[in-house]
Design an enzyme around this catalytic site. Structure first.
Site, mmCIF file in Angstrom:
data_model
loop_
_atom_site.group_PDB
_atom_site.id
_atom_site.type_symbol
_atom_site.label_atom_id
_atom_site.label_comp_id
_atom_site.label_asym_id
_atom_site.label_seq_id
_atom_site.Cartn_x
_atom_site.Cartn_y
_atom_site.Cartn_z
ATOM 1 C CG PHE A 128 -1.943 1.139 1.144
ATOM 2 C CD1 PHE A 128 -3.121 0.987 0.433
ATOM 3 C CD2 PHE A 128 -1.698 2.367 1.750
ATOM 4 C CE1 PHE A 128 -4.041 2.023 0.340
ATOM 5 C CE2 PHE A 128 -2.612 3.415 1.660
ATOM 6 C CZ PHE A 128 -3.786 3.236 0.963
ATOM 7 C CG ASP A 213 5.356 4.047 2.006
ATOM 8 O OD1 ASP A 213 5.253 4.757 3.016
ATOM 9 O OD2 ASP A 213 4.421 3.891 1.181
ATOM 10 C CE LYS A 242 -1.798 6.061 7.297
ATOM 11 N NZ LYS A 242 -1.302 5.418 6.096
HETATM 12 C C1 LIG Z 1 -1.483 5.509 4.591
HETATM 13 C C2 LIG Z 1 -0.354 5.150 3.742
HETATM 14 C C3 LIG Z 1 -0.089 5.815 2.537
HETATM 15 C C4 LIG Z 1 -1.018 6.868 1.967
HETATM 16 O O1 LIG Z 1 -1.210 7.943 2.813
HETATM 17 P P1 LIG Z 1 -2.426 8.972 2.544
HETATM 18 O O2 LIG Z 1 -2.130 10.100 3.489
HETATM 19 O O3 LIG Z 1 -3.678 8.243 2.874
HETATM 20 O O4 LIG Z 1 -2.379 9.371 1.139
HETATM 21 C C5 LIG Z 1 1.053 5.486 1.837
HETATM 22 N N1 LIG Z 1 1.880 4.523 2.269
HETATM 23 C C6 LIG Z 1 1.658 3.851 3.406
HETATM 24 C C7 LIG Z 1 2.630 2.817 3.860
HETATM 25 C C8 LIG Z 1 0.518 4.120 4.178
HETATM 26 O O5 LIG Z 1 0.277 3.418 5.287
#
Ligand SMILES: *Cc1c(COP(=O)(O)O)cnc(C)c1O
Length: 388
Positions: A128, A213, A242
């Site tokens: 993700f 990420d 986040k």
């Molecule tokens: C939540 C998340 C995203 C995307 O973040 P948004 O602020 O919702 O666009 C990208 N990578 C990871 C690993 C995430 O957990």
């Protein structure tokens, strides 16, 4: 009838206010919040230092264009580079934007050294990285990309742990490998330290970039500022979001000197990214998290949490299959679908959230107290006891 779009499956509950680890619903109930906006409110709800920082900045200046100097952003970027592998920071507003910018940085780097054909990114299948067109195709998830074709090209996929496939995928056209250090939405799957070391070595050998990420697992969540610090590796590019804003929407890409050098004036931009309001809150978050004892405490309390959860797993092996995760990024994997279990936890005033592979995510704020962990454990235990 709601005028909001139907793209979320919302629980029928709303909140009036929050304080620390707790949320108070509009119908008068008090909930222990182990979602925290999905690992966003790293210091819990309404942390006095964040409230003060936001209030103070809101009276000065909210927003100015990136056409001007932004001292609040200089300050936060300095903090981030002083405490991490990074030499430069590019501010964004969200995780998807940050990962998408990370992809742009990798491609632009090879372009800048005269290798524009090196532009493909290797990712883990069903990972993700956000919901923009590029990031959904980076995830390689059928569910997320369904109905959104044509495909955004440039991504190759291997299954989590399939090292043979990964090596096969690397060609002359590969620019980078991009993975979540801990797969969040994918079921709280931790990439082991030896694999991260292997990834770094592989990228060095093949002269490609490593993008980690850390949007969900970064900013202290695992007990180190970045999850990859446990493995003592240095990535080239790291998207974050986040937890850095503590609830204020913001994101960033952290870069080493080599890759940042490609991002000359005009190569990327954002109207809102890095505005003074966000930057002031981000700085306040870091002031708390970077205090020496803070992350030690996260490690201590999360070790306790994992131990207690493992005891529950031993007690109820037919319900709980596995306790997963690192630090306060915790996954409770059930043998069967977790929907009813999550509902029962909520009925007992504990808020949690699902992830793939029947996993229930437990994401307390990094400021969580021992008695709050105990409360969560007692609720999970109670639900197990009455679960059929
Ligand atoms: C939540 C998340 C995203 C995307 O973040 P948004 O602020 O919702 O666009 C990208 N990578 C990871 C690993 C995430 O957990």
């Amino acid at each position: 009838m709601s005028s909001l779009a139907n793209n979320y499956n919302r629980k029928k509950i709303a909140f009036l206010k929050g304080k620390g680890s707790f949320l108070y619903s509009t119908n008068g109930s008090k909930y222990l919040d182990f979602v925290q906006g999905i690992a966003v409110n790293s210091l819990g709800h309404a942390h006095p230092k964040l409230v003060a920082a936001l209030n103070k900045q809101s009276k000065k200046v909210w927003h100015v264009s990136n056409a001007f100097q932004i001292p609040e952003g200089e300050k936060l970027a300095k903090k981030l580079t002083q405490h991490t592998f990074a030499d430069y920071v590019l501010f964004q507003n969200s995780g998807a934007e940050a990962t998408e910018a990370a992809i742009k940085v990798a491609r632009r780097y090879f372009y800048s050294i005269g290798q524009p054909k090196k532009n493909r990114i290797i990712c883990i299948k069903d990972s993700f990285h956000g919901r923009t067109l590029a990031t959904i195709f980076a995830s390689g998830s059928k569910k997320m990309t369904e109905g959104f074709y044509p495909k955004v090209p440039g991504f190759d996929h291997f299954k989590f742990g399939d090292h043979t496939k990964l090596k096969k995928l690397i060609t002359k056209k590969t620019a980078a490998i991009m993975v979540e250090t801990v797969m969040g939405e994918g079921g709280i799957k931790v990439i082991p330290d030896w694999c991260l070391k292997g990834l770094r070595k592989l990228c060095n050998e093949k002269k490609i970039l490593l993008i980690l990420d850390e949007v969900q697992c970064g900013i202290g969540r695992t007990g180190k500022f970045f999850a990859f610090e446990h493995a003592k590796v240095k990535p080239d590019i790291v998207p974050i979001a986040k937890g850095i804003g503590g609830g204020f929407p913001m994101g960033a890409v952290l870069m080493n000197k080599k890759t940042a050098s490609a991002m000359v004036a005009g190569t990327h931009g954002s109207t809102f990214g890095g505005n003074p309001l966000a930057m002031s809150v981000g700085s306040a978050v870091l002031e708390v998290i970077l205090k020496k004892s803070f992350l030690k405490n996260v490690t201590k309390i999360s070790n306790y949490f994992h131990l207690e959860l493992k005891k529950l797993q031993k007690q109820y092996p037919k319900i709980i299959k596995e306790v997963r995760g690192a630090g306060l990024l915790v996954g409770l994997q059930l043998h069967k679908d977790q929907t009813t279990f999550i509902k029962k936890l909520m009925d007992n005033k504990l808020l949690t959230i699902r992830a793939a592979e029947n996993v229930i995510r437990l994401l307390p704020p990094l400021t969580v107290k021992k008695n709050e962990i105990d409360l969560a454990i007692s609720i999970i235990c109670k639900v197990c006891k009455n679960y059929k």
